[in-house]
Scaffold this motif. Structure first.
Motif, PDB file in Angstrom:
ATOM      1  N   ILE A  12       0.712  -1.374  -0.159  1.00 33.75           N
ATOM      2  CA  ILE A  12       0.006  -0.369  -0.076  1.00 33.75           C
ATOM      3  C   ILE A  12       0.994   1.294  -0.207  1.00 33.75           C
ATOM      4  CG2 ILE A  12      -2.221  -0.880   1.650  1.00 33.75           C
ATOM      5  CD1 ILE A  12      -0.910   0.332   3.929  1.00 33.75           C
ATOM      6  N   ASP A  13       1.594   0.995  -0.790  1.00 30.69           N
ATOM      7  CA  ASP A  13       2.512   2.582  -0.804  1.00 30.69           C
ATOM      8  C   ASP A  13       2.962   2.721  -1.777  1.00 30.69           C
ATOM      9  OD1 ASP A  13       5.045   0.492  -0.310  1.00 30.69           O
ATOM     10  OD2 ASP A  13       6.033   1.002   0.712  1.00 30.69           O
ATOM     11  N   ASP A  14       3.760   1.679  -2.271  1.00 27.55           N
ATOM     12  CA  ASP A  14       4.154   2.157  -3.857  1.00 27.55           C
ATOM     13  C   ASP A  14       2.592   1.346  -4.677  1.00 27.55           C
ATOM     14  OD1 ASP A  14       7.010   3.244  -4.017  1.00 27.55           O
ATOM     15  OD2 ASP A  14       7.511   1.394  -2.478  1.00 27.55           O
ATOM     16  N   ASP A  15       2.142   0.815  -4.232  1.00 28.78           N
ATOM     17  CA  ASP A  15       1.242   0.184  -4.820  1.00 28.78           C
ATOM     18  C   ASP A  15       1.123   0.246  -5.832  1.00 28.78           C
ATOM     19  OD1 ASP A  15      -1.267   0.783  -3.189  1.00 28.78           O
ATOM     20  OD2 ASP A  15      -1.484   3.389  -3.094  1.00 28.78           O
TER      21      ASP A  15
END
Ligand SMILES: Cc1cc2nc3c(=O)[nH]c(=O)nc-3n(C[C@H](O)[C@H](O)[C@H](O)COP(=O)(O)OP(=O)(O)OC[C@H]3O[C@@H](n4cnc5c(N)ncnc54)[C@H](O)[C@@H]3O)c2cc1C
Ligand SMILES: Cc1cc2nc3c(=O)[nH]c(=O)nc-3n(C[C@H](O)[C@H](O)[C@H](O)COP(=O)(O)OP(=O)(O)OC[C@H]3O[C@@H](n4cnc5c(N)ncnc54)[C@H](O)[C@@H]3O)c2cc1C
Lengths: 312, 245
Positions: B117-120
């Motif tokens: 969910i940070d760089d997706d």
């Protein structure tokens, strides 16, 4: 050499509109030569539709009985095998493209750019990270092809009116046999498609049950709209998973979006950032959805929706 | 084998640094990527059903990721592997590292999250499957295992797709696969005694892939300020004024 290859998404008979949106993204890269490849059991119809898109130079039509269902393990080696002729390999950022393209990228030995939302130049792109809370500009290093998925909500579909040539090609790889399609279960396909509908009516946890969700379907029908939902509504089983809008659901850009009984969590908002007008209906005046809504109405949805339906 | 990535907690509203050099991560709460927690939960359930002997968690990054590995051990994983990298790594390098661990550990399933969910990015699992030359079942919302075959329901745009894959294989978890268990205090104590192996990426002989260059970071465009309406009639007339009805 600057040449783009787009992997067509289709259901065996009809080209998915996501392909025409990917083409618009491709055309922004300033590369004239754009080919579309269609892998299908019987690709003729889909290849014909792809050839009509304005801006396509050539359609590669690859027939194979084992292409009936688009399995990444089967298709990735095919993509890698023809990739050598191209500087860019693109697919839509749909579950089809997300499943397939990274597998092909790894075979080509390059990282992928996921979810391009804006093209700066042929190797520089903007993409969302952290559920859309930040936008990063990334540059693809020289020495390898650009492999990327295109965020379909960010690009309009290309027009028709083209007349590209269609070339038949033979499959290059064979079925590894270790991955088998069993079935796909979807909703009945009634009403407009959520990914491309101009109006979307979404309901959240507040609906409380799948029976109550009928009120959302009713309003959508009246508006000719597609139905969407928050994750909470899907998790609770009110509606099927393919209706989820958000970071981990569908990213959509309708002209008009109704968020009804949805609080406005960032993961939901990331799915509707590009919507034209957002209408929020929520009984809590402090709900975060009102911070981004264009039009907000505080009140009980079970009173407001029937009233709204009557007023339309 | 389950890959756990350390990411900014999903409740944190991240901010882009004012000089556009990145996002503010100093002093921000860090957690296991929610999808990876789901992957671990599923792996533990597979083991509890007697269909696996051991659950290994692994993570790549700085020494800080050992916190998330300890949480994974407290959830019930048997042992942990930390591959130390200098700085963040992109998906292809992550996949190359995971492949080395697979060659060593010979797991029946490599379980990853569908996206971090940070760089997706939503890439690493698919890349790993390609390099390993094994099946992949991405976006899994139900997994059944029988006689060396996994039957997996996948969340796709059209609905739910079911595929059957031969093991060993790569699975990536979607949100509705399960609800991860809570960690209990005694388990945290017990986890301290479980084995956590650390090694450097170089020791594994992994060649890093050419990385995408991050040119700049910016906040997303703001939506223009909205307007509150008082009644359904006013809402309808506003929408008509905008030509939307
Ligand atoms: C990794 C991760 C990924 C996620 N991905 C997604 C995603 O893709 N999409 C998504 O939607 N969520 C996603 N979520 C979940 C998200 O964080 C929220 O939990 C979810 O969006 C909440 O759904 P909701 O707004 O329907 O429910 P709630 O937050 O419970 O909100 C319900 C709202 O309804 C209002 N309400 C209640 N009764 C009434 C009534 N009678 N009339 C009017 N209003 C009423 C309440 O005031 C409240 O604001 C994700 C979470 C994580 C951790
Ligand atoms: C251009 C660019 C610049 C970047 N700059 C920075 C930066 O300055 N600082 C920074 O902190 N990060 C930075 N990153 C992020 C870092 O490189 C990401 O970890 C990497 O891109 C992987 O993407 P992802 O995690 O979204 O992969 P995904 O493919 O979404 O991950 C899927 C799954 O793979 C597994 N996985 C992936 N990585 C790991 C890991 N390290 N350990 C264990 N499991 C893992 C997990 O199971 C995860 O759920 C940058 C990324 C890019 C593209």
């Amino acid at each position: 050499m600057s040449r783009i290859l787009i992997i067509a998404e289709h259901d065996g008979t009809t080209l998915n509109v996501a392909t025409a949106k990917t083409l618009t993204g491709a055309r922004a890269m300033g590369v004239d030569d754009i080919d579309v490849v269609v892998f299908a059991a019987d690709p003729a119809a889909v290849a014909g539709q792809a050839a009509e898109l304005a801006g396509v130079s050539r359609v590669l039509s690859v027939a194979g009985a084992d292409f009936e269902h688009p399995l990444a393990a089967r298709l990735a080696p095919e993509v890698a095998a023809i990739a050598g002729d191209y500087s860019h390999i693109l697919a839509p950022s749909t579950t089809f493209g997300k499943d397939l393209l990274p597998r092909a990228a790894a075979l080509m030995g390059v990282n992928q750019v996921s979810d391009i939302m804006e093209v700066i130049d042929a190797r520089t792109f903007k993409r969302p990270i952290y559920a859309g809370n930040a936008i990063v500009t990334v540059r693809v290093p020289e020495g390898g092809p650009v492999v990327a998925t295109i965020r379909t909500a960010s690009f309009a579909a290309s027009d028709g009116g083209g007349s590209a040539s269609v070339e038949e090609r033979q499959p290059q790889a064979s079925d590894p046999g270790h991955t088998r399609f069993v079935k796909v279960e979807g909703s009945d396909g009634e009403g407009p498609d959520l990914s491309s509908a101009p109006i979307v009516v979404s309901g959240g946890r507040a609906l409380g049950s799948s029976d109550n969700f009928a009120i959302i379907y009713g309003l959508a029908k009246k508006l000719g709209a597609a139905v969407g939902a928050s994750r909470a509504a899907v998790d609770a089983g009110y509606v099927p998973n393919e209706l989820q809008v958000g970071q981990t659901g569908k990213i959509i850009a309708p002209d008009l979006y109704f968020a009804i009984g949805i609080s406005g969590a960032i993961q939901h908002l990331t799915g509707i950032k590009d919507a034209g007008t957002i209408v929020a209906i929520n009984k809590d005046a402090e709900a975060p959805i009102f911070e981004i809504a264009d039009l907000g109405l505080v009140g009980d949805l079970f009173e407001i929706i029937p009233e709204l339906e009557k007023a339309l | 084998m389950v890959a756990l990535k350390r990411v900014v907690d999903y409740n944190v509203r991240v901010r882009v640094k004012s000089d556009g050099s990145g996002v503010e991560t100093d002093g921000v709460k860090m957690s296991i990527n929610p999808f990876d927690e789901i992957a671990l939960e599923e792996a533990l359930r597979i083991k509890e059903r007697g269909q696996a002997e051991e659950v290994i968690v692994c993570s790549m990054g700085s020494a800080d990721v050992q916190q998330q590995l300890r949480t994974g051990l407290a959830m019930g994983a048997d042992r942990a592997i930390h591959v130390e990298t200098s700085g963040a790594i992109q998906p292809l390098t992550a996949a190359r590292i995971l492949l080395k661990l697979i060659e060593k550990e010979q797991p029946g399933i490599a379980f990853l999250g569908k996206q971090a969910i940070d760089d997706d990015c939503n890439q690493t699992g698919q890349m790993l499957a390609a390099l390993w030359d094994r099946p992949q079942a991405t976006f899994a919302s139900k997994v059944d295992i029988e006689n060396g075959t996994a039957t997996v329901k996948r969340e796709v745009d059209a609905g739910l797709e079911t595929i059957a894959i031969d093991l060993p294989a790569v699975l990536t978890s979607d949100l509705r696969l399960n609800e991860p268990r809570f960690v209990k205090l005694p388990d945290i104590m017990k986890a301290k005694r479980k084995s956590l192996d650390a090694m450097a990426m170089d020791e594994l002989g992994v060649e890093p892939a050419a990385e995408l260059e991050a040119v700049s970071f910016e906040p997303p465009p703001k939506r223009g300020g909205g307007k509150m309406v008082e009644s359904v009639d006013q809402l309808v007339s506003e929408l008509k004024n905008k030509g939307l009805l």
